[in-house]
Scaffold this motif. Structure first.
Motif, PDB file in Angstrom:
ATOM      1  N   MET A   1      33.169  43.449  -8.065  1.00 59.81           N
ATOM      2  CA  MET A   1      32.620  42.120  -7.780  1.00 59.81           C
ATOM      3  C   MET A   1      31.297  41.966  -8.521  1.00 59.81           C
ATOM      4  SD  MET A   1      31.919  40.378  -4.061  1.00 59.81           S
ATOM      5  CE  MET A   1      30.730  41.609  -3.552  1.00 59.81           C
ATOM      6  N   ALA A   2      31.211  40.944  -9.336  1.00 58.27           N
ATOM      7  CA  ALA A   2      29.978  40.704 -10.091  1.00 58.27           C
ATOM      8  C   ALA A   2      28.835  40.380  -9.128  1.00 58.27           C
ATOM      9  CB  ALA A   2      30.192  39.545 -11.057  1.00 58.27           C
ATOM     10  N   ALA A   3      27.615  40.781  -9.475  1.00 57.83           N
ATOM     11  CA  ALA A   3      26.479  40.681  -8.555  1.00 57.83           C
ATOM     12  C   ALA A   3      25.722  39.360  -8.655  1.00 57.83           C
ATOM     13  CB  ALA A   3      25.526  41.837  -8.807  1.00 57.83           C
ATOM     14  N   GLU A   4      26.124  38.475  -9.588  1.00 57.28           N
ATOM     15  CA  GLU A   4      25.386  37.231  -9.764  1.00 57.28           C
ATOM     16  C   GLU A   4      25.435  36.356  -8.500  1.00 57.28           C
ATOM     17  OE1 GLU A   4      27.874  37.989 -12.084  1.00 57.28           O
ATOM     18  OE2 GLU A   4      26.477  38.989 -13.421  1.00 57.28           O
ATOM     19  N   ASN A   5      24.509  35.415  -8.483  1.00 62.68           N
ATOM     20  CA  ASN A   5      24.371  34.551  -7.308  1.00 62.68           C
ATOM     21  C   ASN A   5      25.260  33.308  -7.433  1.00 62.68           C
ATOM     22  OD1 ASN A   5      23.313  34.206  -4.844  1.00 62.68           O
ATOM     23  ND2 ASN A   5      21.369  33.347  -5.511  1.00 62.68           N
ATOM     24  N   TRP A   6      26.560  33.508  -7.586  1.00 61.24           N
ATOM     25  CA  TRP A   6      27.478  32.392  -7.779  1.00 61.24           C
ATOM     26  C   TRP A   6      27.966  31.832  -6.436  1.00 61.24           C
ATOM     27  CZ3 TRP A   6      31.634  34.232  -5.274  1.00 61.24           C
ATOM     28  CH2 TRP A   6      31.884  35.618  -5.317  1.00 61.24           C
ATOM     29  N   VAL A   7      28.483  30.601  -6.494  1.00 66.17           N
ATOM     30  CA  VAL A   7      29.198  29.996  -5.361  1.00 66.17           C
ATOM     31  C   VAL A   7      30.563  29.551  -5.890  1.00 66.17           C
ATOM     32  CG1 VAL A   7      29.270  28.101  -3.696  1.00 66.17           C
ATOM     33  CG2 VAL A   7      27.078  29.179  -4.242  1.00 66.17           C
ATOM     34  N   TYR A   8      31.627  30.024  -5.256  1.00 67.09           N
ATOM     35  CA  TYR A   8      32.993  29.699  -5.672  1.00 67.09           C
ATOM     36  C   TYR A   8      33.627  28.843  -4.580  1.00 67.09           C
ATOM     37  CZ  TYR A   8      37.838  30.451  -7.247  1.00 67.09           C
ATOM     38  OH  TYR A   8      39.132  30.267  -7.676  1.00 67.09           O
ATOM     39  N   VAL A  56      32.676  30.591  -1.041  1.00 66.75           N
ATOM     40  CA  VAL A  56      32.338  32.005  -0.856  1.00 66.75           C
ATOM     41  C   VAL A  56      31.219  32.345  -1.844  1.00 66.75           C
ATOM     42  CG1 VAL A  56      34.130  32.784  -2.494  1.00 66.75           C
ATOM     43  CG2 VAL A  56      33.286  34.369  -0.733  1.00 66.75           C
ATOM     44  N   SER A  57      30.298  33.180  -1.399  1.00 61.57           N
ATOM     45  CA  SER A  57      29.199  33.604  -2.265  1.00 61.57           C
ATOM     46  C   SER A  57      28.596  34.899  -1.735  1.00 61.57           C
ATOM     47  CB  SER A  57      28.102  32.526  -2.307  1.00 61.57           C
ATOM     48  OG  SER A  57      26.955  33.006  -2.989  1.00 61.57           O
ATOM     49  N   PRO A  58      28.158  35.795  -2.646  1.00 64.43           N
ATOM     50  CA  PRO A  58      27.488  37.013  -2.182  1.00 64.43           C
ATOM     51  C   PRO A  58      26.169  36.701  -1.474  1.00 64.43           C
ATOM     52  CG  PRO A  58      27.960  37.114  -4.554  1.00 64.43           C
ATOM     53  CD  PRO A  58      28.265  35.726  -4.103  1.00 64.43           C
ATOM     54  N   SER A  59      25.644  35.471  -1.683  1.00 63.83           N
ATOM     55  CA  SER A  59      24.359  35.114  -1.063  1.00 63.83           C
ATOM     56  C   SER A  59      24.509  34.649   0.388  1.00 63.83           C
ATOM     57  CB  SER A  59      23.677  34.007  -1.876  1.00 63.83           C
ATOM     58  OG  SER A  59      24.447  32.820  -1.820  1.00 63.83           O
ATOM     59  N   PHE A  60      25.733  34.350   0.837  1.00 64.68           N
ATOM     60  CA  PHE A  60      25.929  33.912   2.225  1.00 64.68           C
ATOM     61  C   PHE A  60      25.787  35.108   3.154  1.00 64.68           C
ATOM     62  CE2 PHE A  60      29.149  30.416   0.723  1.00 64.68           C
ATOM     63  CZ  PHE A  60      28.097  29.725   0.113  1.00 64.68           C
ATOM     64  N   ASP A  61      25.021  34.932   4.249  1.00 69.66           N
ATOM     65  CA  ASP A  61      24.791  36.069   5.149  1.00 69.66           C
ATOM     66  C   ASP A  61      25.686  36.071   6.385  1.00 69.66           C
ATOM     67  OD1 ASP A  61      23.685  33.960   6.484  1.00 69.66           O
ATOM     68  OD2 ASP A  61      21.683  34.845   6.735  1.00 69.66           O
ATOM     69  N   ARG A  62      26.414  34.966   6.610  1.00 69.97           N
ATOM     70  CA  ARG A  62      27.352  34.912   7.741  1.00 69.97           C
ATOM     71  C   ARG A  62      28.331  33.770   7.502  1.00 69.97           C
ATOM     72  NH1 ARG A  62      22.804  32.148   9.116  1.00 69.97           N
ATOM     73  NH2 ARG A  62      22.973  30.298  10.468  1.00 69.97           N
ATOM     74  N   ASP A  63      29.448  33.789   8.238  1.00 69.64           N
ATOM     75  CA  ASP A  63      30.397  32.676   8.183  1.00 69.64           C
ATOM     76  C   ASP A  63      29.790  31.481   8.918  1.00 69.64           C
ATOM     77  OD1 ASP A  63      32.234  34.286   6.891  1.00 69.64           O
ATOM     78  OD2 ASP A  63      33.403  34.737   8.693  1.00 69.64           O
ATOM     79  N   ARG A  64      29.856  30.294   8.285  1.00 72.21           N
ATOM     80  CA  ARG A  64      29.313  29.086   8.907  1.00 72.21           C
ATOM     81  C   ARG A  64      30.277  27.918   8.698  1.00 72.21           C
ATOM     82  NH1 ARG A  64      23.208  28.116   6.887  1.00 72.21           N
ATOM     83  NH2 ARG A  64      23.162  26.753   8.717  1.00 72.21           N
ATOM     84  N   GLU A  97      34.821  31.721 -16.362  1.00 67.84           N
ATOM     85  CA  GLU A  97      33.816  30.710 -16.694  1.00 67.84           C
ATOM     86  C   GLU A  97      32.576  30.819 -15.795  1.00 67.84           C
ATOM     87  OE1 GLU A  97      33.764  25.945 -16.649  1.00 67.84           O
ATOM     88  OE2 GLU A  97      35.691  26.802 -17.259  1.00 67.84           O
ATOM     89  N   LYS A  98      32.836  31.084 -14.498  1.00 66.86           N
ATOM     90  CA  LYS A  98      31.722  31.186 -13.543  1.00 66.86           C
ATOM     91  C   LYS A  98      31.227  32.626 -13.391  1.00 66.86           C
ATOM     92  CE  LYS A  98      32.484  27.251 -10.497  1.00 66.86           C
ATOM     93  NZ  LYS A  98      33.792  26.717 -10.232  1.00 66.86           N
ATOM     94  N   GLY A  99      31.915  33.568 -14.023  1.00 67.89           N
ATOM     95  CA  GLY A  99      31.538  34.972 -13.862  1.00 67.89           C
ATOM     96  C   GLY A  99      31.896  35.523 -12.494  1.00 67.89           C
ATOM     97  N   VAL A 100      32.970  34.957 -11.895  1.00 72.63           N
ATOM     98  CA  VAL A 100      33.398  35.379 -10.553  1.00 72.63           C
ATOM     99  C   VAL A 100      34.564  36.348 -10.670  1.00 72.63           C
ATOM    100  CG1 VAL A 100      34.393  34.584  -8.370  1.00 72.63           C
ATOM    101  CG2 VAL A 100      32.683  33.175  -9.529  1.00 72.63           C
TER     102      VAL A 100
END
Length: 419
Positions: A1-8, A56-64, A97-100
């Motif tokens: 999983m790429a570490a960038e701060n993406w949102v998919y 989904v994003s690695p920056s999200f800290d919980r399901d909301r 394209e998004k690096g995801v």
């Protein structure tokens, strides 16, 4: 999983549905397994739908989750069951394209943001939870690259809301109750698509958009525990009706369709009255609409309009063709006119092109309506202003779709938060 701060993200639209052979009562409360089969018609999502964006994003800290702009808790078992089942089936996802790049195992560690919007009142007897959970499961399946067909997905949506399983398809849909304890065979299947019987026109009288006093969940539980009529219905009545309704739909036999729809709706509400304490979903306006339709059908000799009521006072009226639908709308507006300061296009919504066909697009057109000639005795005069909040004109519609247009997304593509 790429570490960038993406949102998919993925955004989807899912229709609601109205049962013509009703689901009422569970044999398993946890898995949401019904005591009988049911059949529904999917409504055109252009007029009644849920739109859901999942991100989904690695920056999200919980399901909301946000429903109609307001954050709600995801801690309930129904949401948790759907999320768990979908995550367990997730596949690999890559968007160069998004690096995801997300591997199957990564989904267990990643958190989700979900935003959902209904274009009709929630919990007012218009199957908002059905469209909502169907849209949640469908959009998450697309986001996570889940390789399952709509029937398999319907078994997951069912665990959120029973009727949701029927919103995974367009046209006429049957929810088979199944017999296995684990619920794996309690799934929805499409009987016909929305083009099979496209003469039908559906007019919904929204009698009240208030939240109902007895929720479907608690009402069903009380009926199962106390109503002998429910037991008779599930065992002896519905199995025959299902076969007859399948035939009526296949043959586009409107007379049989009407007789079965009306009888099943009335029996469902009889079960509610047979429950202890009794449950009242319909009100005086609902009963007046039934009387109007019954008298019209009898005066014509052949059924013109079918009615069905879910767990609420709103009338779902199904006309056999457009000409009958125009006459129906004229009759409804004669008996239930809008308040004097109401714009007709906000009183008849959805496919409101029917207003022009009914000669009701002018300023004083409702006041000029004549009483329907076949209704000799009094259903109620033109003093019923305000008893119907508004009417929705719609038709049988398609199943869920992904909305590729990013402007329709409910979450911001950079932050993953509601727009």
């Amino acid at each position: 999983m790429a570490a960038e701060n993406w949102v998919y993200m993925v955004t989807a639209q899912t229709p609601t549905n109205i049962a013509v052979i009703k689901y009422w009562g569970k044999r398993d409360e946890v898995r949401i397994l019904p005591v009988n089969d049911s059949i529904s018609v999917t409504l055109d999502p252009d007029h009644l739908c849920t739109v859901t964006t999942v991100a989904v994003s690695p920056s999200f800290d919980r399901d909301r989750m946000w429903l109609n702009g307001k954050e709600i808790s995801l801690s309930g078992s129904r949401y948790q069951n759907c999320l768990r089942e979908i995550r367990s089936r997730a596949g690999d996802v890559e968007d160069k394209e998004k690096g995801v790049k997300i591997g199957k195992k990564d989904w267990e560690k990643l958190h989700l943001h979900i935003a959902s919007h209904n274009n009709f009142p929630t919990a007012a007897g218009l199957a908002s939870s059905a469209a909502g959970f169907a849209c949640l499961v469908f959009s998450l399946a697309k986001l996570m690259n889940v390789d399952e067909d709509p029937s398999q997905l319907s078994a997951i949506a069912r665990q959120g809301s029973g009727s949701a399983c029927r919103s995974l398809f367009g046209g006429f849909v049957e929810w088979k109750m199944g017999s296995k304890d684990d619920g794996s065979d309690s799934v929805a299947v499409q009987l016909t698509d929305e083009k099979h019987w496209d003469d039908l026109v559906i007019i919904i009288a929204v009698v009240s958009s208030r939240q109902k006093e007895t929720s479907s969940t608690s009402g069903m539980r009380e009926s199962v525990e106390t109503s002998l009529l429910l037991q008779h219905r599930a065992k002896d009545v519905v199995p025959k009706r299902i076969l007859q309704m399948e035939e009526a739909i296949k043959n586009r036999d409107f007379a049989s369709f009407t007789q079965l729809s009306c009888a099943d709706s009335n029996q469902f509400h009889a079960v509610c009255l047979d429950t202890s304490p009794p449950i009242f979903y319909m009100n005086d306006t609902s009963h007046r609409i039934i009387s109007l339709v019954e008298k019209w059908n009898r005066s014509e000799g052949t059924p013109q309009v079918a009615y069905t009521f879910d767990a609420g006072p709103n009338a779902v009226l199904i006309a056999g063709n457009r000409k009958v639908a125009v006459q129906l709308l004229q009759g409804l507006l004669y008996y239930f006119p809008p308040k004097s300061d109401t714009d007709m296009k906000s009183y008849v919504v959805g496919d409101n092109s029917i207003l022009k066909e009914a000669g009701l697009d002018g300023a004083n057109s409702v006041e000029n309506l004549q009483p329907p000639p076949e209704i000799k005795d009094n259903i109620g005069s033109q003093d019923q202003k305000g008893e119907v909040s508004y009417f929705i004109c719609t038709r049988p519609g398609r199943g869920p779709v992904v909305l590729p247009d990013q402007t329709q997304a409910l979450l911001d593509k950079k932050t993953g938060l509601p727009k």
